[in-house]
Design a protein around this motif. Structure first.
Motif, short mmCIF file in Angstrom:
data_model
loop_
_atom_site.label_atom_id
_atom_site.label_comp_id
_atom_site.label_asym_id
_atom_site.label_seq_id
_atom_site.Cartn_x
_atom_site.Cartn_y
_atom_site.Cartn_z
N PHE A 82 -5.73 0.10 -2.91
CA PHE A 82 -5.15 -0.47 -1.68
C PHE A 82 -5.79 -1.83 -1.38
O PHE A 82 -5.09 -2.80 -1.06
N LEU A 83 -7.11 -1.86 -1.49
CA LEU A 83 -7.80 -3.12 -1.21
C LEU A 83 -7.38 -4.19 -2.21
O LEU A 83 -7.15 -5.34 -1.85
N MET B 172 0.84 -1.21 0.00
CA MET B 172 0.00 0.00 0.00
C MET B 172 0.87 1.25 0.00
O MET B 172 0.55 2.24 -0.68
N CYS C 50 -3.85 -5.45 -1.48
CA CYS C 50 -3.85 -6.29 -0.27
C CYS C 50 -4.35 -7.69 -0.61
O CYS C 50 -3.79 -8.70 -0.17
N GLY D 9 -8.02 4.17 -2.54
CA GLY D 9 -8.52 3.23 -1.53
C GLY D 9 -8.85 1.88 -2.17
O GLY D 9 -8.52 0.82 -1.63
#
Lengths: 384, 395
Positions: A129-130, A83, A133, A126
Motif C-alpha cells: 500500500f505504501l 490501494m 501510494c 501494508g
C-alpha cells in the motif's frame, strides 16, 4: 544497443553445455516428489495470475466508483483507488497462497503456522500500500505537469529510487555475522574475483522453513551477501557453502545489481508508455479514475515482460555460476550442491519448457550441472 | 428512538465541601462496605429476576424495584466517590440525590434476549472498561478514576468541581447504570454510549466539531481501514516532526507578543485538523478517505478553530503544565474512540453502517481531543471542556 551490452556476460560464448544426467545420485522418490511439488506450484501460480488479472479487469471497469469513498483531492483519491485495487488482488490471491502454504507444509519445506503466514501477508500488503501510494504520488504529480509525457520523466525518478532502495536495503535486513570460516572464504574469494571485501550476514529462517537460500544485495559500501541459516545447518558441506558464497560474490563482482537496475530502466520505459497510452482515454494518470485501469495495465504488462525478466535473471545467474566455478575451481562441489537443491528444496531438475521460460529465474539444475561439467572439461583440456 | 428506560438526572451546583473532598475516600468506607454486601445479594436477586423473566417475559415488580434501588444506590455511591456529587448519599438508594436515576416501570422483554443476556452484554462490558478502567488497555484507569484524581485537587483548591469534569463523570455513571440495568435484566434496552443522552452544562467553547450525519460505511474500506490509513500515518509522522518545533516557536512568539502569529496558527490548526480527520477515518468515525492537507471543511468530522486571539501570557508560559490534567483525561477518553472502533468494525462490516451511538461517542472524544490539542498548541487559551455533549450536526 543498451540491451545488447547488458546481455554480455563473462561466460565464454563458445561454451557448449554437455548432456548430463541431472538425476544421477538422486532417488526416484525424491525426483517424483520434486516434480509433483513444482507442478502443483506452477499451476497454482498460473491460476493465481489469471485470478488477479480477472479481478483487475473487473476493477478497471468498475473501480472508479470507489472515488466516492474519498474526501481527499486528486492524488489522495488516486492513492485510495490504487490501494483498493491491491486489496482486491490480495483477496483474490489468498486461496492460492493458502493452498501453496499447505502444499509446502505437506512437503515439510515450510514450518510456520497459518496465523504467522496470514500476519506476514497482512504486513506485506501494508508495505505494498505504501509503495503504490508513493508510486502514484510521483506519477500523478508528474502527470499534472507533463500530461502526455509524464512516463518519460517518471523513468529517471523510479530508477533513482530503485538505486536508493538497492543501496539502503542491506541496512534493513535483520542478520548476524557469518561464522569466521565463511567470512575468511569471502575475503579470499573477493581477492580472486578482483573486487573489494563484501560483508556476509546470516538470516535466521530455520524457524519458518528448511529451504536453503542466499542472495547478494547492496551497492558500493552497502554491498552484502546474506545466507539463510538453513544453508549452514549441516546439510550442506563446507565446499558446497563455498560454492554458494562464490556465486553470490560473483553477482557483486560482475555488477549484476547495477545491471539489474539498468534492465529495469529499459523495461520501465515501454511499460509506463503503455500505461500512459491505455489510460489516455480516461484522462491519463492525471485523473484518479484512471488508476484502476493503470493497475491492470501495469500487472498485465509485467506479466508479459516476465519471460524477458526471467531470461535476464537466468543470464546473470549463469554468469554467477561460472564465476563461482572460476573462483572455487571445484566443479564436484558445485554439482553436489545443485543436486542437493533437488534433494532439500525439491527443485525439479528438468522443468518443462513453458515453465522454464515463464517462471524460472535461475538456470535449471540440469543446466547448472552441465555448466560445472563443461567448466571441468574445458579446464582439463587447458591443463593438457 | 424512544428514551432509554434508565435515565440519569443531574441537579448539582458544582460546589464541593473542601473538608469532605479531602477525606472523601475515608468517608466513603461505610458505603464501600455496604455496597459490597448489597452487591453480593444483588447478584442472587439478579439470577432470580433472570429466571422469572425467562419464564414470564416480564421482571417481577417487587424484585425489579429492589434491583432498581441497588443500581440507583450504586450510582449515588460512585458519584460521591468520584466527586460527581457533594452530599453523603443515603444507604437505601431512594431517589433524591443530586446525581440520580429514573427507571421506567418493568416492561416485557424478548425471552431470547434474556436467555443470552450475558453473552449479549460482552460488547457493552468492553465499552465499560473505558469508564471504569481495568484491563490491559487502561494504564491509569478509565475516565471515572482519572477525572476523580484531578477533580480531587481542583475541588480542594477551588471548592468547586469543574463542570466539564462533573459532566464527564455523569456520562460514565449513566453508562454504568444502564449496563447494570441490562445485566440485571431490568430492561432489554442496550446501554447507550451516545453522550447526547447525558445532562451536561454544554459550555460554549471556541474549538468545536462540525459533523455530518452520514453513517454509511463502505465494507471494503472498513475491512482494510488500518492498512488504508498507512500513508496517512506516515504523512502525519512527517508533519509532526515539523509541527513540534513550530509549536515551540509559536510558544515563544505568543509569550512575547501575547498572541500566536497568524501563519503559525494556520499551520498548527491544519496539522491538528488533519490528525483529527485521520483519527476519525482510522477509527471508523467517518467514512471517506481524508485529504492530506487538513483543509477546513473538507471532512465529515471537522474541528473548527478560532482565529488568532490575545492570550494570557501567564497561561501561555505555564501551558504545558496546565494541560497535564486535560492530557490525562484525553488519554482516558481516547480509549473510547479505540474501543468503539474495534466494536464498530464488526458492525460496520456486517451492516455497512456505523451505529450512531458509537459514532457519537467517538465524535465527542475527538472533539475533546481537538480542544486539548488546540490548548496545548496555543490555538486558544480556553481550557478544554470534557463534558459529554451532543455534537451539532452540520447537515
Amino acid at each position: 544497443m543498451a540491451a545488447s551490452l547488458l546481455w554480455q556476460t563473462s561466460v565464454p560464448d563458445d561454451l557448449v553445455l554437455p548432456d548430463v544426467d541431472a538425476t544421477k545420485g538422486l532417488d526416484k522418490s525424491v525426483l517424483d516428489d520434486a516434480e509433483d511439488f513444482e507442478t502443483f506450484l506452477r499451476w497454482s501460480f498460473v491460476a493465481s495470475q489469471l485470478a488477479a488479472l480477472a479481478v483487475l479487469a473487473v476493477y478497471a471497469r468498475r473501480g472508479a466508483r470507489f472515488a466516492r469513498e474519498s474526501a481527499a483531492g486528486r492524488i489522495g483519491t488516486g492513492m485510495l483507488l490504487g490501494m483498493i485495487g491491491l486489496a482486491l488482488v490480495w483477496l483474490s490471491q489468498l486461496p492460492f497462497e493458502l493452498l501453496e502454504l499447505w502444499w509446502q507444509r505437506r512437503h515439510e519445506l515450510w514450518n510456520a503456522g497459518y496465523l504467522d503466514w496470514f500476519l506476514e501477508s497482512w504486513i506485506s500488503l501494508g508495505a505494498e500500500f505504501l509503495f503504490v501510494c508513493f508510486w502514484l504520488l510521483i506519477t500523478m504529480a508528474l502527470a499534472a505537469v507533463l500530461p502526455k509525457t509524464w512516463w518519460v520523466a517518471a523513468v529517471p525518478v523510479f530508477v533513482g529510487l530503485a538505486l536508493l532502495f538497492a543501496f539502503v536495503y542491506p541496512y534493513l535486513v535483520e542478520s548476524h555475522p557469518a561464522p569466521p570460516d565463511v567470512r575468511r572464504d569471502a575475503l579470499v574469494f573477493a581477492q580472486r574475483q578482483h573486487t573489494g571485501p563484501v560483508k556476509v550476514g546470516v538470516e535466521d529462517w530455520s524457524d519458518f522453513t528448511s529451504v536453503p537460500n542466499a542472495y547478494a544485495t547492496g551497492l558500493g559500501p552497502s554491498r552484502r551477501i546474506f545466507l539463510w541459516d538453513t544453508l549452514l545447518d549441516g546439510r550442506f558441506s563446507r565446499r558446497e557453502v563455498r560454492v554458494v558464497l562464490a556465486h553470490e560474490l560473483g553477482h557483486h563482482s560482475r555488477h549484476h545489481i547495477w545491471k539489474s537496475v539498468a534492465w529495469y530502466a529499459l523495461v520501465l520505459l515501454p511499460l509506463l508508455g503503455g500505461v500512459a497510452w491505455l489510460t489516455a482515454r480516461r484522462g491519463g494518470l492525471y485523473a484518479p479514475t484512471a488508476v484502476p485501469l493503470a493497475l491492470l495495465a501495469l500487472v498485465a504488462g509485467s506479466l508479459l515482460l516476465q519471460p524477458l525478466d526471467n531470461a535476464v535473471s537466468r543470464r546473470f545467474e549463469a554468469e554467477a555460476d561460472w564465476t563461482a566455478l572460476e573462483t572455487t575451481r571445484d566443479p564436484a562441489a558445485a554439482r553436489a550442491l545443485f543436486r542437493d537443491f533437488t534433494r532439500e528444496a525439491l527443485e525439479d531438475p528438468t522443468p518443462p519448457g513453458w515453465a522454464y521460460e515463464a517462471l524460472a529465474t535461475h538456470p535449471s539444475i540440469e543446466e547448472r550441472i552441465a555448466m560445472a561439467t563443461a567448466w571441468e572439461r574445458r579446464n582439463a583440456r587447458g591443463r593438457r | 428512538m424512544a428514551e432509554h428506560p434508565v435515565r440519569i438526572s443531574v441537579d448539582d451546583d458544582l460546589r464541593r465541601s473542601r473538608l469532605t473532598v479531602l477525606f472523601r475516600l475515608v468517608l466513603a468506607i461505610p458505603h464501600i462496605l455496604w455496597w459490597n454486601i448489597w452487591s453480593f445479594f444483588a447478584l442472587f436477586v439478579a439470577i432470580a429476576v433472570w429466571v422469572v423473566t425467562l419464564v414470564r417475559g416480564t421482571p417481577p415488580a417487587g424484585l425489579y424495584t429492589l434491583q432498581a434501588s441497588y443500581v440507583r444506590y450504586s450510582t449515588h455511591f460512585f458519584a460521591y466517590v468520584v466527586l460527581a456529587a457533594n452530599p453523603w448519599p443515603m444507604f437505601t438508594g431512594r431517589p433524591g440525590y443530586p446525581v440520580d436515576l429514573d427507571f421506567d416501570p418493568p416492561q416485557r422483554q424478548r425471552r431470547l434476549a434474556v436467555a443470552f443476556r450475558l453473552v449479549l452484554a460482552i460488547p457493552a462490558l468492553v465499552l465499560a472498561v473505558c469508564f471504569t478502567g481495568g484491563g490491559a488497555l487502561t494504564y491509569g484507569g478509565g475516565t471515572l478514576l482519572v477525572v476523580a484524581f484531578f477533580a480531587w485537587f481542583a475541588s480542594l483548591v477551588r471548592g468547586e468541581m469543574p463542570s466539564g469534569f462533573r459532566d464527564l463523570q455523569a456520562y460514565g455513571l449513566r453508562y454504568l447504570a444502564q449496563l447494570f440495568a441490562y445485566l440485571f435484566v431490568l430492561t432489554e434496552r442496550y446501554p447507550d454510549v451516545d453522550p447526547a443522552a447525558t445532562p451536561a452544562a454544554g459550555r460554549e467553547h471556541p474549538v468545536w466539531l462540525a459533523m455530518d450525519e452520514n453513517l454509511r460505511r463502505s465494507r471494503l474500506t472498513v475491512f482494510f481501514r488500518l492498512l488504508l490509513s498507512l500513508p496517512h500515518i506516515v504523512w502525519l509522522l512527517l508533519w509532526t516532526i515539523v509541527a513540534i518545533p513550530t509549536a515551540f516557536v509559536t510558544w515563544l512568539a505568543a509569550l512575547i507578543i501575547g498572541r500566536t502569529p497568524r501563519a503559525l496558527h494556520r499551520f498548527l490548526a491544519a496539522w491538528i485538523r488533519y490528525s483529527t480527520h485521520l483519527y476519525a477515518y482510522l477509527t471508523l468515525a467517518a467514512n471517506p478517505f481524508p485529504g492530506f492537507t487538513g483543509a477546513a471543511g473538507s471532512y465529515p468530522l471537522d474541528p473548527v478553530f478560532p482565529a488568532p486571539e490575545r492570550q494570557h501570557r501567564l497561561v501561555t508560559g505555564f501551558r504545558i503544565f496546565l494541560a497535564i490534567p486535560a492530557l490525562a483525561v484525553n488519554g482516558a477518553v481516547g480509549l473510547l474512540v479505540i474501543v468503539s472502533a474495534l466494536l464498530g468494525w464488526f458492525v460496520a462490516l456486517a451492516l455497512g453502517r456505523m451505529p450512531a451511538s458509537l459514532r457519537n461517542a467517538q465524535a465527542y472524544a475527538l472533539r475533546y481531543s481537538a480542544q486539548v490539542s488546540a490548548y496545548v498548541f496555543l490555538l486558544t487559551d480556553r481550557y478544554p471542556y470534557s463534558g459529554a455533549i451532543r455534537i451539532p450536526s452540520r447537515s
